[in-house]
Design a protein around this motif. Sequence first.
Motif, PDB file in Angstrom:
ATOM      1  N   ASP A 146      15.188  18.333 -11.771  1.00 28.37           N
ATOM      2  CA  ASP A 146      15.769  16.990 -11.058  1.00 28.37           C
ATOM      3  C   ASP A 146      15.889  15.846 -11.942  1.00 28.37           C
ATOM      4  O   ASP A 146      15.737  14.612 -11.327  1.00 28.37           O
ATOM      5  CB  ASP A 146      15.458  17.006  -9.592  1.00 28.37           C
ATOM      6  CG  ASP A 146      16.027  18.368  -8.968  1.00 28.37           C
ATOM      7  OD1 ASP A 146      17.029  18.803  -9.199  1.00 28.37           O
ATOM      8  OD2 ASP A 146      15.152  18.709  -8.147  1.00 28.37           O
ATOM      9  N   ALA A 147      15.629  15.749 -13.223  1.00 28.59           N
ATOM     10  CA  ALA A 147      15.342  14.514 -13.944  1.00 28.59           C
ATOM     11  C   ALA A 147      16.775  13.697 -13.828  1.00 28.59           C
ATOM     12  O   ALA A 147      17.688  14.308 -13.778  1.00 28.59           O
ATOM     13  CB  ALA A 147      14.874  14.837 -15.145  1.00 28.59           C
ATOM     14  N   ILE A 148      16.645  12.627 -13.709  1.00 27.32           N
ATOM     15  CA  ILE A 148      17.968  11.674 -13.645  1.00 27.32           C
ATOM     16  C   ILE A 148      17.995  11.104 -15.154  1.00 27.32           C
ATOM     17  O   ILE A 148      16.959  10.622 -15.917  1.00 27.32           O
ATOM     18  CB  ILE A 148      17.673  10.525 -12.775  1.00 27.32           C
ATOM     19  CG1 ILE A 148      17.486  11.010 -11.507  1.00 27.32           C
ATOM     20  CG2 ILE A 148      18.929   9.594 -13.085  1.00 27.32           C
ATOM     21  CD1 ILE A 148      17.300  10.039 -10.430  1.00 27.32           C
ATOM     22  N   VAL A 149      19.179  11.125 -15.798  1.00 31.11           N
ATOM     23  CA  VAL A 149      19.537  10.824 -17.274  1.00 31.11           C
ATOM     24  C   VAL A 149      20.508   9.744 -17.286  1.00 31.11           C
ATOM     25  O   VAL A 149      21.621   9.999 -16.710  1.00 31.11           O
ATOM     26  CB  VAL A 149      19.617  11.946 -18.177  1.00 31.11           C
ATOM     27  CG1 VAL A 149      19.834  11.354 -19.585  1.00 31.11           C
ATOM     28  CG2 VAL A 149      18.446  12.916 -18.241  1.00 31.11           C
ATOM     29  N   CYS A 150      20.256   8.517 -17.778  1.00 34.66           N
ATOM     30  CA  CYS A 150      21.564   7.660 -17.835  1.00 34.66           C
ATOM     31  C   CYS A 150      21.409   6.846 -18.944  1.00 34.66           C
ATOM     32  O   CYS A 150      20.525   6.869 -19.701  1.00 34.66           O
ATOM     33  CB  CYS A 150      21.728   6.987 -16.491  1.00 34.66           C
ATOM     34  SG  CYS A 150      20.088   5.860 -16.272  1.00 34.66           S
ATOM     35  N   ASN A 151      22.655   6.172 -19.182  1.00 34.54           N
ATOM     36  CA  ASN A 151      22.763   5.418 -20.484  1.00 34.54           C
ATOM     37  C   ASN A 151      23.374   4.215 -19.911  1.00 34.54           C
ATOM     38  O   ASN A 151      24.110   4.050 -19.156  1.00 34.54           O
ATOM     39  CB  ASN A 151      23.800   6.072 -21.363  1.00 34.54           C
ATOM     40  CG  ASN A 151      24.191   5.178 -22.546  1.00 34.54           C
ATOM     41  OD1 ASN A 151      25.145   4.347 -22.313  1.00 34.54           O
ATOM     42  ND2 ASN A 151      23.587   5.190 -23.622  1.00 34.54           N
ATOM     43  N   ILE A 152      22.867   3.010 -20.508  1.00 36.67           N
ATOM     44  CA  ILE A 152      23.118   1.751 -20.139  1.00 36.67           C
ATOM     45  C   ILE A 152      23.842   1.129 -21.427  1.00 36.67           C
ATOM     46  O   ILE A 152      23.337   0.783 -22.459  1.00 36.67           O
ATOM     47  CB  ILE A 152      21.883   0.710 -19.996  1.00 36.67           C
ATOM     48  CG1 ILE A 152      21.222   1.122 -18.820  1.00 36.67           C
ATOM     49  CG2 ILE A 152      22.359  -0.699 -19.867  1.00 36.67           C
ATOM     50  CD1 ILE A 152      20.095   0.293 -18.544  1.00 36.67           C
ATOM     51  N   GLY A 153      25.252   0.939 -21.276  1.00 41.09           N
ATOM     52  CA  GLY A 153      26.078  -0.005 -22.039  1.00 41.09           C
ATOM     53  C   GLY A 153      26.331   0.611 -23.397  1.00 41.09           C
ATOM     54  O   GLY A 153      27.012  -0.242 -24.181  1.00 41.09           O
ATOM     55  N   ALA A 171      23.289  13.646  -5.695  1.00 40.52           N
ATOM     56  CA  ALA A 171      22.605  14.626  -6.593  1.00 40.52           C
ATOM     57  C   ALA A 171      21.013  13.955  -6.591  1.00 40.52           C
ATOM     58  O   ALA A 171      20.186  14.838  -7.156  1.00 40.52           O
ATOM     59  CB  ALA A 171      23.106  14.848  -7.904  1.00 40.52           C
ATOM     60  N   HIS A 172      20.735  12.607  -6.874  1.00 40.65           N
ATOM     61  CA  HIS A 172      19.802  12.115  -7.028  1.00 40.65           C
ATOM     62  C   HIS A 172      18.594  11.920  -5.832  1.00 40.65           C
ATOM     63  O   HIS A 172      17.585  11.401  -6.077  1.00 40.65           O
ATOM     64  CB  HIS A 172      19.931  10.881  -7.986  1.00 40.65           C
ATOM     65  CG  HIS A 172      20.951  10.906  -8.977  1.00 40.65           C
ATOM     66  ND1 HIS A 172      20.357  11.747 -10.109  1.00 40.65           N
ATOM     67  CD2 HIS A 172      21.747  10.320  -9.744  1.00 40.65           C
ATOM     68  CE1 HIS A 172      21.195  11.559 -11.225  1.00 40.65           C
ATOM     69  NE2 HIS A 172      22.004  10.982 -10.891  1.00 40.65           N
ATOM     70  N   LEU A 173      19.167  11.689  -4.857  1.00 40.32           N
ATOM     71  CA  LEU A 173      18.504  11.237  -3.644  1.00 40.32           C
ATOM     72  C   LEU A 173      17.108  12.181  -3.455  1.00 40.32           C
ATOM     73  O   LEU A 173      16.225  11.256  -2.983  1.00 40.32           O
ATOM     74  CB  LEU A 173      19.434  11.335  -2.445  1.00 40.32           C
ATOM     75  CG  LEU A 173      20.687  10.454  -2.468  1.00 40.32           C
ATOM     76  CD1 LEU A 173      21.525  10.504  -1.029  1.00 40.32           C
ATOM     77  CD2 LEU A 173      20.216   8.859  -2.667  1.00 40.32           C
ATOM     78  N   LEU A 195      19.036  10.827   3.513  1.00 41.96           N
ATOM     79  CA  LEU A 195      20.265  10.486   4.088  1.00 41.96           C
ATOM     80  C   LEU A 195      20.877  10.664   5.519  1.00 41.96           C
ATOM     81  O   LEU A 195      20.652  11.864   5.955  1.00 41.96           O
ATOM     82  CB  LEU A 195      21.409  10.994   3.177  1.00 41.96           C
ATOM     83  CG  LEU A 195      22.842  10.286   3.037  1.00 41.96           C
ATOM     84  CD1 LEU A 195      22.754   8.949   2.559  1.00 41.96           C
ATOM     85  CD2 LEU A 195      23.587  11.110   2.116  1.00 41.96           C
ATOM     86  N   THR A 196      21.098   9.751   6.195  1.00 40.52           N
ATOM     87  CA  THR A 196      21.750   9.983   7.702  1.00 40.52           C
ATOM     88  C   THR A 196      23.030  10.911   7.528  1.00 40.52           C
ATOM     89  O   THR A 196      23.886  10.352   6.435  1.00 40.52           O
ATOM     90  CB  THR A 196      21.966   8.696   8.233  1.00 40.52           C
ATOM     91  OG1 THR A 196      20.673   8.021   8.373  1.00 40.52           O
ATOM     92  CG2 THR A 196      22.486   8.687   9.655  1.00 40.52           C
ATOM     93  N   LYS A 197      23.149  11.661   8.149  1.00 42.23           N
ATOM     94  CA  LYS A 197      24.437  12.641   8.318  1.00 42.23           C
ATOM     95  C   LYS A 197      25.352  12.143   9.408  1.00 42.23           C
ATOM     96  O   LYS A 197      24.791  11.970  10.562  1.00 42.23           O
ATOM     97  CB  LYS A 197      24.208  14.028   8.402  1.00 42.23           C
ATOM     98  CG  LYS A 197      23.114  14.577   7.192  1.00 42.23           C
ATOM     99  CD  LYS A 197      24.280  14.619   5.938  1.00 42.23           C
ATOM    100  CE  LYS A 197      23.142  15.299   4.600  1.00 42.23           C
ATOM    101  NZ  LYS A 197      24.111  15.234   3.429  1.00 42.23           N
ATOM    102  N   LEU A 198      26.711  12.038   9.190  1.00 40.78           N
ATOM    103  CA  LEU A 198      27.509  11.555  10.537  1.00 40.78           C
ATOM    104  C   LEU A 198      27.724  12.889  11.186  1.00 40.78           C
ATOM    105  O   LEU A 198      27.611  13.953  10.951  1.00 40.78           O
ATOM    106  CB  LEU A 198      28.884  11.279   9.865  1.00 40.78           C
ATOM    107  CG  LEU A 198      29.189   9.982   9.172  1.00 40.78           C
ATOM    108  CD1 LEU A 198      30.654   9.911   8.672  1.00 40.78           C
ATOM    109  CD2 LEU A 198      29.196   8.738   9.951  1.00 40.78           C
TER     110      LEU A 198
END
Length: 184
Positions: free
Chosen positions: A84-91, A149-151, A158-161
């Motif tokens: 569950d690693a989070i991978v992102c790119n900035i700019g 997916a990241h929570l 997360l609250t569910k309706l």
Amino acid sequence: MIAGKVAVVAGYGDVGKGCVQALRGFGARVIVTEIDPINALQAAMEGYEVTTMDEACKEGNIFVTTTGCEDIILGQHFENMKDDAIVCNIGHFDCEIDMSWLTKNMMMMMMVSGVLQVLAQIELWVNTSKYPVGVYFLPKKLDEQVAAAHLDKLGVKLTKLTDKQAKYLGLPNEGPFKPDHYRY
């Protein structure tokens, strides 16, 4: 919650410096990867651990590329990341992250360990004929799936309706929760 997580920031230029300060401000332990000895020294003098991606990929929970260079996070790094690693790119362009490896291995990775959830990037990468070069707003539902997916990894509940609430709001229980024109 980023507090207590390990964030790996590739690059300690202007963008990387801002990124590591923000991540540290949110309570993450930050590791920096850098090719420039002056930037590496600056990072070390400011209290950040500086190492290679080959080493950092084994520790990080969150990875951010800020280099503007290609081949920063490769298949070998994905294979050594925590679940569950989070991978992102900035700019910069997607060349910092080995998207061809991700495309080939995404289903296997999700089935085996759920290492990544980069649905929006995969959608853009795999369906290039749907998205000629340009700026696009992805469907809200896809944005929400990426965020959801990241929570868990961030400790977010997360609250569910309820059915009654969804009916009152005129929304599906599972979203999308905002109209297309809404910008976060």
